[in-house]
Design an enzyme around this catalytic site. Structure first.
Site, PDB file in Angstrom:
ATOM      1  N   TYR A 128      -4.013 -16.337 -18.948  1.00  0.00           N
ATOM      2  CA  TYR A 128      -2.705 -15.922 -18.414  1.00  0.00           C
ATOM      3  C   TYR A 128      -1.863 -17.159 -18.110  1.00  0.00           C
ATOM      4  O   TYR A 128      -0.705 -17.275 -18.525  1.00  0.00           O
ATOM      5  CB  TYR A 128      -2.910 -15.093 -17.146  1.00  0.00           C
ATOM      6  CG  TYR A 128      -1.621 -14.671 -16.466  1.00  0.00           C
ATOM      7  CD1 TYR A 128      -0.773 -13.743 -17.070  1.00  0.00           C
ATOM      8  CD2 TYR A 128      -1.256 -15.194 -15.226  1.00  0.00           C
ATOM      9  CE1 TYR A 128       0.406 -13.354 -16.450  1.00  0.00           C
ATOM     10  CE2 TYR A 128      -0.080 -14.803 -14.601  1.00  0.00           C
ATOM     11  CZ  TYR A 128       0.742 -13.881 -15.222  1.00  0.00           C
ATOM     12  OH  TYR A 128       1.909 -13.498 -14.606  1.00  0.00           O
TER      13      TYR A 128
ATOM     14  N   ARG B 170      -4.806  -4.838 -10.372  1.00  0.00           N
ATOM     15  CA  ARG B 170      -5.625  -6.060 -10.262  1.00  0.00           C
ATOM     16  C   ARG B 170      -6.400  -6.063  -8.953  1.00  0.00           C
ATOM     17  O   ARG B 170      -7.563  -6.466  -8.902  1.00  0.00           O
ATOM     18  CB  ARG B 170      -4.742  -7.313 -10.338  1.00  0.00           C
ATOM     19  CG  ARG B 170      -4.247  -7.616 -11.738  1.00  0.00           C
ATOM     20  CD  ARG B 170      -3.700  -9.022 -11.840  1.00  0.00           C
ATOM     21  NE  ARG B 170      -2.454  -9.252 -11.122  1.00  0.00           N
ATOM     22  CZ  ARG B 170      -1.264  -8.829 -11.507  1.00  0.00           C
ATOM     23  NH1 ARG B 170      -1.139  -8.107 -12.602  1.00  0.00           N
ATOM     24  NH2 ARG B 170      -0.171  -9.098 -10.802  1.00  0.00           N
TER      25      ARG B 170
HETATM   26  N1  LIG Z   1       3.506  -8.960 -10.210  1.00  0.00           N
HETATM   27  C1  LIG Z   1       3.285 -10.252 -10.036  1.00  0.00           C
HETATM   28  O1  LIG Z   1       2.675 -10.692  -9.048  1.00  0.00           O
HETATM   29  C2  LIG Z   1       3.778 -11.239 -11.063  1.00  0.00           C
HETATM   30  C3  LIG Z   1       3.774 -12.598 -10.734  1.00  0.00           C
HETATM   31  C4  LIG Z   1       4.232 -13.512 -11.662  1.00  0.00           C
HETATM   32  C5  LIG Z   1       4.673 -13.087 -12.894  1.00  0.00           C
HETATM   33  N2  LIG Z   1       4.647 -11.755 -13.185  1.00  0.00           N
HETATM   34  C6  LIG Z   1       5.115 -11.358 -14.505  1.00  0.00           C
HETATM   35  O2  LIG Z   1       6.171 -10.427 -14.364  1.00  0.00           O
HETATM   36  C7  LIG Z   1       6.190  -9.552 -15.490  1.00  0.00           C
HETATM   37  C8  LIG Z   1       6.215  -8.110 -15.007  1.00  0.00           C
HETATM   38  O3  LIG Z   1       5.058  -7.866 -14.233  1.00  0.00           O
HETATM   39  P1  LIG Z   1       5.060  -6.788 -13.049  1.00  0.00           P
HETATM   40  O4  LIG Z   1       3.766  -7.012 -12.326  1.00  0.00           O
HETATM   41  O5  LIG Z   1       6.323  -6.833 -12.304  1.00  0.00           O
HETATM   42  O6  LIG Z   1       5.091  -5.390 -13.786  1.00  0.00           O
HETATM   43  P2  LIG Z   1       3.905  -4.426 -14.293  1.00  0.00           P
HETATM   44  O7  LIG Z   1       2.910  -5.270 -15.053  1.00  0.00           O
HETATM   45  O8  LIG Z   1       3.380  -3.632 -13.156  1.00  0.00           O
HETATM   46  O9  LIG Z   1       4.691  -3.445 -15.272  1.00  0.00           O
HETATM   47  C9  LIG Z   1       5.137  -3.907 -16.467  1.00  0.00           C
HETATM   48  C10 LIG Z   1       5.736  -2.865 -17.398  1.00  0.00           C
HETATM   49  O10 LIG Z   1       5.450  -3.412 -18.670  1.00  0.00           O
HETATM   50  C11 LIG Z   1       5.198  -2.358 -19.562  1.00  0.00           C
HETATM   51  N3  LIG Z   1       4.437  -2.859 -20.707  1.00  0.00           N
HETATM   52  C12 LIG Z   1       3.126  -3.169 -20.766  1.00  0.00           C
HETATM   53  N4  LIG Z   1       2.799  -3.528 -22.019  1.00  0.00           N
HETATM   54  C13 LIG Z   1       3.930  -3.448 -22.761  1.00  0.00           C
HETATM   55  C14 LIG Z   1       4.228  -3.668 -24.125  1.00  0.00           C
HETATM   56  N5  LIG Z   1       3.274  -4.038 -24.998  1.00  0.00           N
HETATM   57  N6  LIG Z   1       5.498  -3.488 -24.566  1.00  0.00           N
HETATM   58  C15 LIG Z   1       6.470  -3.101 -23.697  1.00  0.00           C
HETATM   59  N7  LIG Z   1       6.242  -2.851 -22.397  1.00  0.00           N
HETATM   60  C16 LIG Z   1       4.983  -3.027 -21.926  1.00  0.00           C
HETATM   61  C17 LIG Z   1       4.416  -1.348 -18.725  1.00  0.00           C
HETATM   62  O11 LIG Z   1       4.474  -0.053 -19.309  1.00  0.00           O
HETATM   63  C18 LIG Z   1       5.129  -1.460 -17.386  1.00  0.00           C
HETATM   64  O12 LIG Z   1       6.191  -0.496 -17.300  1.00  0.00           O
HETATM   65  C19 LIG Z   1       4.995  -9.934 -16.339  1.00  0.00           C
HETATM   66  O13 LIG Z   1       5.366 -10.810 -17.365  1.00  0.00           O
HETATM   67  C20 LIG Z   1       4.083 -10.636 -15.341  1.00  0.00           C
HETATM   68  O14 LIG Z   1       3.216 -11.547 -15.971  1.00  0.00           O
HETATM   69  C21 LIG Z   1       4.222 -10.828 -12.309  1.00  0.00           C
END
Ligand SMILES: NC(=O)c1ccc[n+]([C@@H]2O[C@H](COP(=O)([O-])OP(=O)(O)OC[C@H]3O[C@@H](n4cnc5c(N)ncnc54)[C@H](O)[C@@H]3O)[C@@H](O)[C@H]2O)c1
Length: 256
Positions: free
Chosen positions: A153, A194
Site C-alpha cells: 500500500y 480494516r
Molecule cells: N480512510 C483512510 O484512513 C485513508 C487514509 C489515507 C488514504 N486513504 C485513501 O483514500 C481513498 C479513499 O479511501 P476511503 O477509506 O475514504 O474510502 P473507502 O475505501 O471506504 O471507499 C472507497 C470507494 O471506492 C470504491 N471502489 C473500490 N474499488 C473500486 C474500483 N475498482 N473502481 C471504482 N471504485 C472502487 C468502493 O466501492 C467505495 O465506494 C483511497 O485511495 C485510500 O487509499 C484513505
C-alpha cells in the site's frame, strides 16, 4: 464561501463512500457539475440527492470503461482520483498477485483516468483561460512516513506522488495542474473493515483496535472525510491556480 467551483465540470472516481463520496458532494456544493463514478451502483444511488449531476458505474481497473466515460463526458476542468485499496502485511506477506492488484487499483487507475481525460482537460483549459486541475489521493502512509504492515500500500501511494509530480511537470505550461493529497487515518467504511479484520487477527475487540488507530494520530482523533474534501476543493479550484506538483498532508499530525 460558496460557488468556489461554479462553472466547472468534475469527473470523480470511487465516489460511493468515504473520501471519494465526501469530495464529490463538496464539489457539487461549491457549484461544480459533478460526474461521480464507483464500482458499486448501490453506493452511488443517494448521490443524486446530494446535488451530483450524473453517476456512472466504473471500475477503475477497466481501461475501456474509463475511455468510454471520457468520450461520453467530454472536456472537464477537474479530475479527482480517489480509488485505492489497503493491503495489510510486510514484504514477506505480499504475493505477486497482491503487488499487481495494489498497483493496478491504486496507481494504474490514475494513469488510466489521466490518459483518458487529459486531452479534454487541455482543451477546456485553453478555451476557459483557467487551469484545469487533477487531484490524486495518496496517503500519509508510505509517501511521507513508513508505518508497519503497509508494505505494498505504502509503495503504491509513494508512486502516486511520483506520478502526480511527473504529470505536473509535463503540463505546467499547458494549463493543467496536478497535486496529491495525503490523508492521515480517516473514518470510512474501509477503515471499519480494516479494524474488524485486525481485531480478528490480534484477538482484540473492535474498540481496542480502533483505539490503536486513534493513538497513531498525534491529534488524538481520526480525521473525517469532509476534512480531506475541503483540501480537495481548494486544489480543484482557481484559489490554488499557482500550485502544482505538490503533496498536501491532511493528517492530524500523523507525519510529525
Ligand atoms: N480512510 C483512510 O484512513 C485513508 C487514509 C489515507 C488514504 N486513504 C485513501 O483514500 C481513498 C479513499 O479511501 P476511503 O477509506 O475514504 O474510502 P473507502 O475505501 O471506504 O471507499 C472507497 C470507494 O471506492 C470504491 N471502489 C473500490 N474499488 C473500486 C474500483 N475498482 N473502481 C471504482 N471504485 C472502487 C468502493 O466501492 C467505495 O465506494 C483511497 O485511495 C485510500 O487509499 C484513505
Amino acid at each position: 464561501m460558496t460557488g468556489r467551483l461554479a462553472g466547472k465540470i468534475a469527473f470523480c472516481t470511487a465516489s460511493g463512500a468515504g473520501i471519494g463520496r465526501a469530495t464529490a458532494v463538496a464539489f457539487a456544493r461549491e457549484g461544480a457539475k459533478v460526474i461521480a463514478s464507483d464500482v458499486s451502483m448501490e453506493a452511488l444511488k443517494s448521490l443524486r440527492d446530494e446535488g451530483v449531476a450524473e453517476t456512472h458505474l466504473i471500475d477503475v481497473r477497466n481501461t475501456k470503461s474509463i475511455e468510454d466515460a471520457a468520450k461520453a463526458v467530454g472536456n472537464i476542468d477537474i479530475l479527482f482520483n480517489a480509488a485505492g485499496y489497503v493491503h495489510a502485511g510486510s514484504v514477506l506477506e505480499c504475493s505477486d498477485a497482491d503487488w499487481d492488484m495494489a498497483f493496478d487499483l491504486n496507481v494504474r487507475s490514475m494513469h488510466r483516468t489521466i490518459k483518458a481525460f487529459l486531452p479534454g482537460m487541455l482543451k477546456r483549459a485553453e478555451t476557459s483561460g483557467k487551469s484545469a486541475s487533477i487531484v490524486n489521493i495518496a496517503s500519509g502512509a508510505g509517501s511521507v512516513r513508513g508505518i508497519p504492515n503497509r508494505y505494498v500500500y505504502a509503495t503504491t501511494k509513494a508512486a502516486v506522488i511520483g506520478l502526480s509530480k511527473a504529470v505536473a511537470a509535463d503540463f505546467i505550461r499547458k494549463g493543467v495542474r496536478c497535486n496529491a493529497v495525503c490523508p492521515g487515518t480517516v473514518q470510512s467504511p474501509s477503515l471499519d473493515a480494516r479494524i474488524a479484520a485486525q481485531a480478528k487477527t490480534l484477538g482484540k475487540s473492535g474498540d481496542e483496535v480502533r483505539q490503536m488507530f486513534v493513538e497513531r494520530q498525534p491529534m488524538g482523533r481520526l480525521g473525517t472525510a469532509d476534512e480531506i474534501a475541503a483540501m480537495c476543493v481548494y486544489l480543484a479550484g482557481d484559489e490554488s491556480a499557482f500550485t502544482t506538483g505538490q503533496t498536501f498532508l491532511v493528517d492530524g499530525g500523523f507525519a510529525l
